[in-house]
Scaffold this motif. Sequence first.
Motif, PDB file in Angstrom:
ATOM      1  N   SER A 269     -61.876  28.496 -20.276  1.00 27.47           N
ATOM      2  CA  SER A 269     -60.883  27.747 -19.514  1.00 27.47           C
ATOM      3  C   SER A 269     -61.575  26.637 -18.726  1.00 27.47           C
ATOM      4  N   GLY A 270     -60.828  25.579 -18.444  1.00 25.17           N
ATOM      5  CA  GLY A 270     -61.393  24.467 -17.705  1.00 25.17           C
ATOM      6  C   GLY A 270     -60.384  23.878 -16.734  1.00 25.17           C
ATOM      7  N   THR A 271     -60.821  23.654 -15.501  1.00 26.73           N
ATOM      8  CA  THR A 271     -60.001  22.994 -14.484  1.00 26.73           C
ATOM      9  C   THR A 271     -60.821  21.874 -13.869  1.00 26.73           C
ATOM     10  N   TYR A 272     -60.256  20.692 -13.858  1.00 31.49           N
ATOM     11  CA  TYR A 272     -60.954  19.545 -13.283  1.00 31.49           C
ATOM     12  C   TYR A 272     -60.114  18.970 -12.150  1.00 31.49           C
ATOM     13  N   LEU A 273     -60.739  18.787 -10.981  1.00 29.72           N
ATOM     14  CA  LEU A 273     -60.074  18.239  -9.803  1.00 29.72           C
ATOM     15  C   LEU A 273     -60.941  17.123  -9.237  1.00 29.72           C
ATOM     16  N   SER A 274     -60.325  15.966  -8.972  1.00 36.02           N
ATOM     17  CA  SER A 274     -61.095  14.850  -8.422  1.00 36.02           C
ATOM     18  C   SER A 274     -60.226  14.019  -7.493  1.00 36.02           C
ATOM     19  N   GLY A 275     -60.908  13.267  -6.628  1.00 37.92           N
ATOM     20  CA  GLY A 275     -60.257  12.292  -5.770  1.00 37.92           C
ATOM     21  C   GLY A 275     -60.816  10.906  -6.062  1.00 37.92           C
ATOM     22  N   THR A 276     -59.978   9.891  -5.938  1.00 38.50           N
ATOM     23  CA  THR A 276     -60.397   8.524  -6.227  1.00 38.50           C
ATOM     24  C   THR A 276     -60.082   7.614  -5.044  1.00 38.50           C
TER      25      THR A 276
ATOM     26  N   TYR B 177     -64.880  17.832  -9.475  1.00 36.32           N
ATOM     27  CA  TYR B 177     -65.523  19.119  -9.749  1.00 36.32           C
ATOM     28  C   TYR B 177     -64.874  19.742 -10.971  1.00 36.32           C
ATOM     29  N   GLN B 178     -65.728  20.221 -11.909  1.00 35.96           N
ATOM     30  CA  GLN B 178     -65.268  20.848 -13.144  1.00 35.96           C
ATOM     31  C   GLN B 178     -65.568  22.335 -13.106  1.00 35.96           C
ATOM     32  N   TRP B 179     -64.509  23.169 -13.108  1.00 32.41           N
ATOM     33  CA  TRP B 179     -64.664  24.620 -13.224  1.00 32.41           C
ATOM     34  C   TRP B 179     -64.557  25.003 -14.700  1.00 32.41           C
ATOM     35  N   LEU B 180     -65.476  25.849 -15.190  1.00 33.44           N
ATOM     36  CA  LEU B 180     -65.475  26.275 -16.581  1.00 33.44           C
ATOM     37  C   LEU B 180     -65.645  27.788 -16.653  1.00 33.44           C
ATOM     38  N   GLY B 181     -64.950  28.421 -17.603  1.00 34.43           N
ATOM     39  CA  GLY B 181     -65.018  29.872 -17.760  1.00 34.43           C
ATOM     40  C   GLY B 181     -66.030  30.296 -18.802  1.00 34.43           C
ATOM     41  N   ASP B 182     -65.796  31.460 -19.410  1.00 36.78           N
ATOM     42  CA  ASP B 182     -66.678  32.012 -20.439  1.00 36.78           C
ATOM     43  C   ASP B 182     -66.207  31.589 -21.817  1.00 36.78           C
ATOM     44  N   THR B 183     -67.160  31.298 -22.690  1.00 35.92           N
ATOM     45  CA  THR B 183     -66.817  30.900 -24.052  1.00 35.92           C
ATOM     46  C   THR B 183     -66.557  32.129 -24.924  1.00 35.92           C
TER      47      THR B 183
ATOM     48  N   GLY C 175     -77.099  34.403 -26.883  1.00 39.06           N
ATOM     49  CA  GLY C 175     -77.675  35.631 -27.395  1.00 39.06           C
ATOM     50  C   GLY C 175     -76.684  36.783 -27.432  1.00 39.06           C
ATOM     51  N   ASN C 176     -75.455  36.537 -26.965  1.00 39.80           N
ATOM     52  CA  ASN C 176     -74.447  37.595 -27.004  1.00 39.80           C
ATOM     53  C   ASN C 176     -73.121  36.993 -27.438  1.00 39.80           C
ATOM     54  N   SER C 177     -72.074  37.821 -27.382  1.00 39.65           N
ATOM     55  CA  SER C 177     -70.792  37.367 -27.911  1.00 39.65           C
ATOM     56  C   SER C 177     -70.100  36.354 -27.006  1.00 39.65           C
ATOM     57  N   ASN C 178     -70.403  36.366 -25.717  1.00 44.64           N
ATOM     58  CA  ASN C 178     -69.801  35.431 -24.776  1.00 44.64           C
ATOM     59  C   ASN C 178     -70.846  34.990 -23.763  1.00 44.64           C
ATOM     60  N   TYR C 179     -70.706  33.784 -23.261  1.00 45.46           N
ATOM     61  CA  TYR C 179     -71.565  33.359 -22.165  1.00 45.46           C
ATOM     62  C   TYR C 179     -70.796  32.365 -21.309  1.00 45.46           C
ATOM     63  N   ALA C 180     -71.225  32.272 -20.062  1.00 44.43           N
ATOM     64  CA  ALA C 180     -70.510  31.439 -19.097  1.00 44.43           C
ATOM     65  C   ALA C 180     -71.034  30.015 -19.128  1.00 44.43           C
ATOM     66  N   LEU C 181     -70.119  29.075 -19.171  1.00 48.08           N
ATOM     67  CA  LEU C 181     -70.485  27.683 -18.972  1.00 48.08           C
ATOM     68  C   LEU C 181     -70.712  27.432 -17.479  1.00 48.08           C
ATOM     69  N   VAL C 182     -71.321  26.308 -17.154  1.00 47.48           N
ATOM     70  CA  VAL C 182     -71.753  26.038 -15.787  1.00 47.48           C
ATOM     71  C   VAL C 182     -70.775  25.088 -15.107  1.00 47.48           C
ATOM     72  N   ASP C 183     -70.221  25.502 -13.960  1.00 44.29           N
ATOM     73  CA  ASP C 183     -69.412  24.595 -13.142  1.00 44.29           C
ATOM     74  C   ASP C 183     -70.308  23.480 -12.597  1.00 44.29           C
ATOM     75  N   TYR C 184     -69.722  22.301 -12.370  1.00 49.92           N
ATOM     76  CA  TYR C 184     -70.562  21.213 -11.869  1.00 49.92           C
ATOM     77  C   TYR C 184     -69.740  20.163 -11.137  1.00 49.92           C
ATOM     78  N   THR C 185     -70.456  19.351 -10.351  1.00 48.12           N
ATOM     79  CA  THR C 185     -69.876  18.224  -9.630  1.00 48.12           C
ATOM     80  C   THR C 185     -70.257  16.933 -10.348  1.00 48.12           C
ATOM     81  N   THR C 186     -69.336  15.998 -10.390  1.00 45.72           N
ATOM     82  CA  THR C 186     -69.609  14.699 -10.989  1.00 45.72           C
ATOM     83  C   THR C 186     -69.042  13.600 -10.102  1.00 45.72           C
ATOM     84  N   TRP C 187     -69.644  12.437 -10.186  1.00 46.39           N
ATOM     85  CA  TRP C 187     -69.186  11.321  -9.360  1.00 46.39           C
ATOM     86  C   TRP C 187     -69.517   9.999 -10.041  1.00 46.39           C
ATOM     87  N   ASN C 188     -68.803   8.973  -9.665  1.00 40.35           N
ATOM     88  CA  ASN C 188     -69.111   7.626 -10.132  1.00 40.35           C
ATOM     89  C   ASN C 188     -68.689   6.630  -9.062  1.00 40.35           C
TER      90      ASN C 188
END
Length: 297
Positions: free
Chosen positions: A183-190, A214-220, A230-243
């Motif tokens: 799952s993915g949720t992206y929230l930003s202000g401009t 900010y991008q929130w990401l769940g498990d694949t 190395g296993n059946s599922n792994y978590a993606l990494v949440d992160y901050t982005t800016w421009n």
Amino acid sequence: MKTWANIAAGALLATVASVGAASAADLATMPVKAVVAAPEPPPFDVAFGVKFTTDYIFRGVTQTDGNAAVQGYAELRAWDWVYLGIAGSNVDFPAYAGMSDPSAEIDLYGGLRHTWGAFTGDVGFIYYYYTGQANNGAYGGGFPANQLDFWEIYFKPTYVVNDIVTVGGNLFYTDSFAGSGASGTYLSGTLKIALPNYTSNKDWGWYVSGELGYQWLGDTDLSSQYILAGNSNYALVDYTTWNVGVGFTYKAMTIDLRYYDTDLNRDQCYTNTALFNGCGDRYVASISFDTSLLSLK
């Protein structure tokens, strides 16, 4: 004396009455100009544009491996509420680690957008379709390729504070970001600030603008599609982005110079994207042309 005065006064009153009657008659017979109401704006319009950019950045991550992109869109607008659009861009993802190596991204989108005074609300749906995807990864002994197609729903409000400042926001959600099953949720202000026009030509303009998100990401659910898994599922990494950048406008043309970055390190970037160097700081220049059919009249 009184007699002559009375006669003179009577004559003057008669003359004034006569002139008044004539004027009233003239006014009664004068043609009255009809008040023409302003025509209603047409209920339909088509907006379209093209953009040339030195790199296609999506939420802080390059989609063209640092190379240039040509992009375009067309959008049907109806009744100042409804819109439907299509947009496209070339892409360049790595042909390894189970990636499907598509050649282009096609976005199909639509929603409701309306302005109430200084506030504009925009809610809609977008589907990201990638053309030319391989059925098997080009690396790793024929791992099944990750099909990147996915959808998002979004809400994008903006508010014009005054002639100089405009603020906005973006909220996107998907149940499978980039086809990963996460799952993915992206929230930003401009923020956009119009700068003073020091020229006598009102067609020129310039601005500074930026976005913090900010991008929130769940498990694949990709299992071994990526070599790193190395296993059946792994978590993606949440992160901050800016421009942040500066833009120059002239009629339908915009030139934009912008800096992008994220807080993902090299390994985290690879975990999310199968790219080691796709999430760092980048400087992008672009030129775009945007107009509509009604604007051309």
